[in-house]
Design a protein around this motif. Structure first.
Motif, PDB file in Angstrom:
ATOM      1  N   SER A 114    -119.180 -68.247   4.175  1.00 30.28           N
ATOM      2  CA  SER A 114    -117.836 -67.707   4.371  1.00 30.28           C
ATOM      3  C   SER A 114    -116.931 -68.834   4.836  1.00 30.28           C
ATOM      4  CB  SER A 114    -117.824 -66.578   5.404  1.00 30.28           C
ATOM      5  OG  SER A 114    -116.497 -66.131   5.644  1.00 30.28           O
ATOM      6  N   ARG A 115    -115.689 -68.834   4.313  1.00 31.21           N
ATOM      7  CA  ARG A 115    -114.712 -69.817   4.776  1.00 31.21           C
ATOM      8  C   ARG A 115    -113.529 -69.126   5.439  1.00 31.21           C
ATOM      9  NH1 ARG A 115    -114.184 -73.901   6.572  1.00 31.21           N
ATOM     10  NH2 ARG A 115    -112.661 -75.068   5.343  1.00 31.21           N
ATOM     11  N   SER A 116    -113.714 -67.845   5.797  1.00 30.87           N
ATOM     12  CA  SER A 116    -112.644 -67.089   6.443  1.00 30.87           C
ATOM     13  C   SER A 116    -112.687 -67.335   7.948  1.00 30.87           C
ATOM     14  CB  SER A 116    -112.809 -65.595   6.152  1.00 30.87           C
ATOM     15  OG  SER A 116    -111.878 -64.827   6.883  1.00 30.87           O
ATOM     16  N   PRO A 117    -111.648 -67.944   8.539  1.00 26.79           N
ATOM     17  CA  PRO A 117    -111.676 -68.250   9.979  1.00 26.79           C
ATOM     18  C   PRO A 117    -111.838 -67.022  10.858  1.00 26.79           C
ATOM     19  CG  PRO A 117    -109.894 -69.443   8.891  1.00 26.79           C
ATOM     20  CD  PRO A 117    -110.416 -68.445   7.900  1.00 26.79           C
ATOM     21  N   GLN A 118    -111.221 -65.891  10.449  1.00 26.58           N
ATOM     22  CA  GLN A 118    -111.276 -64.715  11.299  1.00 26.58           C
ATOM     23  C   GLN A 118    -112.574 -63.932  11.153  1.00 26.58           C
ATOM     24  OE1 GLN A 118    -109.306 -65.151   8.680  1.00 26.58           O
ATOM     25  NE2 GLN A 118    -108.746 -63.261   7.636  1.00 26.58           N
ATOM     26  N   ASN A 119    -113.354 -64.206  10.110  1.00 27.12           N
ATOM     27  CA  ASN A 119    -114.591 -63.455   9.886  1.00 27.12           C
ATOM     28  C   ASN A 119    -115.846 -64.311   9.940  1.00 27.12           C
ATOM     29  OD1 ASN A 119    -113.150 -60.983   9.368  1.00 27.12           O
ATOM     30  ND2 ASN A 119    -112.678 -61.738   7.313  1.00 27.12           N
ATOM     31  N   GLY A 120    -115.702 -65.606  10.157  1.00 28.31           N
ATOM     32  CA  GLY A 120    -116.862 -66.489  10.164  1.00 28.31           C
ATOM     33  C   GLY A 120    -117.887 -66.126  11.217  1.00 28.31           C
ATOM     34  N   HIS A 121    -117.423 -65.707  12.397  1.00 25.67           N
ATOM     35  CA  HIS A 121    -118.359 -65.380  13.475  1.00 25.67           C
ATOM     36  C   HIS A 121    -119.207 -64.166  13.126  1.00 25.67           C
ATOM     37  CE1 HIS A 121    -114.997 -62.642  14.191  1.00 25.67           C
ATOM     38  NE2 HIS A 121    -115.794 -61.916  14.950  1.00 25.67           N
ATOM     39  N   ILE A 122    -118.643 -63.234  12.352  1.00 26.39           N
ATOM     40  CA  ILE A 122    -119.407 -62.052  11.932  1.00 26.39           C
ATOM     41  C   ILE A 122    -120.539 -62.471  10.997  1.00 26.39           C
ATOM     42  CG2 ILE A 122    -119.277 -59.822  10.757  1.00 26.39           C
ATOM     43  CD1 ILE A 122    -116.332 -59.673  11.514  1.00 26.39           C
ATOM     44  N   VAL A 123    -120.235 -63.386  10.097  1.00 27.99           N
ATOM     45  CA  VAL A 123    -121.239 -63.860   9.140  1.00 27.99           C
ATOM     46  C   VAL A 123    -122.348 -64.631   9.851  1.00 27.99           C
ATOM     47  CG1 VAL A 123    -121.605 -65.275   7.085  1.00 27.99           C
ATOM     48  CG2 VAL A 123    -119.509 -63.927   7.309  1.00 27.99           C
ATOM     49  N   ILE A 162    -128.102 -64.690  11.931  1.00 28.74           N
ATOM     50  CA  ILE A 162    -129.027 -64.817  13.061  1.00 28.74           C
ATOM     51  C   ILE A 162    -129.829 -63.535  13.244  1.00 28.74           C
ATOM     52  CG2 ILE A 162    -129.149 -65.074  15.575  1.00 28.74           C
ATOM     53  CD1 ILE A 162    -126.711 -66.905  15.385  1.00 28.74           C
ATOM     54  N   GLU A 163    -129.174 -62.385  13.130  1.00 29.44           N
ATOM     55  CA  GLU A 163    -129.835 -61.101  13.369  1.00 29.44           C
ATOM     56  C   GLU A 163    -130.909 -60.779  12.336  1.00 29.44           C
ATOM     57  OE1 GLU A 163    -126.159 -58.762  15.642  1.00 29.44           O
ATOM     58  OE2 GLU A 163    -126.561 -58.394  13.521  1.00 29.44           O
ATOM     59  N   CYS A 164    -130.776 -61.323  11.132  1.00 30.36           N
ATOM     60  CA  CYS A 164    -131.804 -61.048  10.120  1.00 30.36           C
ATOM     61  C   CYS A 164    -132.707 -62.257   9.875  1.00 30.36           C
ATOM     62  CB  CYS A 164    -131.174 -60.578   8.808  1.00 30.36           C
ATOM     63  SG  CYS A 164    -130.051 -61.748   8.034  1.00 30.36           S
ATOM     64  N   GLY A 165    -132.594 -63.280  10.730  1.00 27.28           N
ATOM     65  CA  GLY A 165    -133.503 -64.417  10.651  1.00 27.28           C
ATOM     66  C   GLY A 165    -133.247 -65.348   9.484  1.00 27.28           C
ATOM     67  N   GLU A 166    -131.999 -65.424   9.019  1.00 29.54           N
ATOM     68  CA  GLU A 166    -131.663 -66.312   7.913  1.00 29.54           C
ATOM     69  C   GLU A 166    -130.612 -67.330   8.348  1.00 29.54           C
ATOM     70  OE1 GLU A 166    -133.405 -66.459   5.284  1.00 29.54           O
ATOM     71  OE2 GLU A 166    -134.574 -64.638   5.607  1.00 29.54           O
ATOM     72  N   TYR A 167    -129.887 -67.905   7.403  1.00 34.11           N
ATOM     73  CA  TYR A 167    -128.988 -69.013   7.685  1.00 34.11           C
ATOM     74  C   TYR A 167    -127.562 -68.698   7.252  1.00 34.11           C
ATOM     75  CZ  TYR A 167    -133.501 -71.320   8.004  1.00 34.11           C
ATOM     76  OH  TYR A 167    -134.777 -71.638   8.337  1.00 34.11           O
ATOM     77  N   SER A 168    -126.610 -69.451   7.807  1.00 31.90           N
ATOM     78  CA  SER A 168    -125.203 -69.264   7.437  1.00 31.90           C
ATOM     79  C   SER A 168    -124.487 -70.603   7.417  1.00 31.90           C
ATOM     80  CB  SER A 168    -124.512 -68.316   8.425  1.00 31.90           C
ATOM     81  OG  SER A 168    -124.445 -68.895   9.720  1.00 31.90           O
ATOM     82  N   HIS A 169    -123.411 -70.649   6.657  1.00 32.76           N
ATOM     83  CA  HIS A 169    -122.558 -71.830   6.602  1.00 32.76           C
ATOM     84  C   HIS A 169    -121.121 -71.340   6.532  1.00 32.76           C
ATOM     85  CE1 HIS A 169    -120.589 -75.494   5.350  1.00 32.76           C
ATOM     86  NE2 HIS A 169    -121.705 -76.162   5.514  1.00 32.76           N
ATOM     87  N   THR A 170    -120.344 -71.552   7.587  1.00 32.85           N
ATOM     88  CA  THR A 170    -118.993 -71.013   7.663  1.00 32.85           C
ATOM     89  C   THR A 170    -117.958 -72.110   7.916  1.00 32.85           C
ATOM     90  OG1 THR A 170    -119.297 -70.539  10.024  1.00 32.85           O
ATOM     91  CG2 THR A 170    -119.793 -68.767   8.478  1.00 32.85           C
TER      92      THR A 170
END
Length: 241
Positions: free
Chosen positions: A115-124, A129-137
């Motif tokens: 996700s590249r959305s500043p207001q929604n990046g923390h949700i992603v 983290i909650e499902c044990g995978e990775y993110s890039h925001t």
């Protein structure tokens, strides 16, 4: 053994190194065949309704002037100068995407959220983290996929699935990781709003990619699909022992 410890969550880059140790236990061939022969083994079709999509404002697109030609087939109509997406089509594509996600989680695949959305990046980030995978925001450095061995200085395992909660890097530009994933034949799921180009996305999901309520719905659905796939994997391994 797959070493998941070398993860830099601050920069959202990741490295998963391969070693010569034994691989984790896998379900038997019979169990895998059961999964593949069942059109909805993980029950993703019951995870949401069209009403849920409507309440989350998934149908709300951008102004008519920003409509991408390749998104015309996903429209229900127009109202007050804004595009309205067909939620029946959205539900069909979203259920397909959730089913693919659960299958990859079941097979022990690596899943990376974008996700590249500043207001929604923390949700992603929280969802990953909650499902044990990775993110890039954050900013995507080119070559992470296409030149990974040189960039990380080690043999690197690329993700088995990339989930783009929004596919644009800016208002007009596609996220560069979409192109990088296509170059490396990594399957992708992408929420495509009316101003997006769905052509390079393996499993496009037409929907609002800006509103927090819609983003939360997508994240919860994909998180639950991953957790269901992992739970089924564990249960089938125990049953086969």
């Amino acid at each position: 053994m797959l070493l998941k410890s070398l993860v830099n969550r601050k920069s959202c880059a990741y490295v998963r190194l391969l070693s010569t140790a034994a691989e984790p236990a896998v379900p038997t061939i019979e169990k895998v065949n059961d999964v593949l022969n069942n059109p909805d083994y993980f029950g993703v079709h019951r995870m949401f309704t069209v009403e849920d999509l409507f309440k989350a404002k998934v149908h709300l697109g951008h102004k008519e002037g920003t409509l991408h030609n390749n998104m015309k087939g996903y429209l229900y109509g127009r109202r007050l100068g804004h595009c309205i997406l067909d939620l029946d089509k959205t539900a069909e594509y979203l259920r397909l995407a959730l089913n693919i996600t659960a299958h990859i989680a079941y097979r022990g695949g690596v899943i990376l959220f974008f996700s590249r959305s500043p207001q929604n990046g923390h949700i992603v980030d929280k969802t990953a983290i909650e499902c044990g995978e990775y993110s890039h925001t954050r900013f995507w450095r080119r070559g992470v996929f296409t030149n990974a061995t040189v960039q990380f200085g080690a043999v690197t395992r690329l993700p088995d699935l990339c989930i783009f909660i929004n596919t644009l890097n800016t208002i007009l530009d596609m996220h560069p990781a979409v192109k990088d994933s296509a170059k490396m034949a990594i399957p992708t799921i992408g929420i495509v709003d009316t101003n997006c180009n769905p052509n390079l996305i393996t499993y496009p999901v037409p929907g609002n990619d800006d509103t927090p309520s819609a983003i939360e719905l997508y994240c919860n659905l994909f998180k639950n699909a991953i957790l269901i796939g992992k739970a089924k994997r564990k249960q089938n391994i125990l049953d086969s022992e």
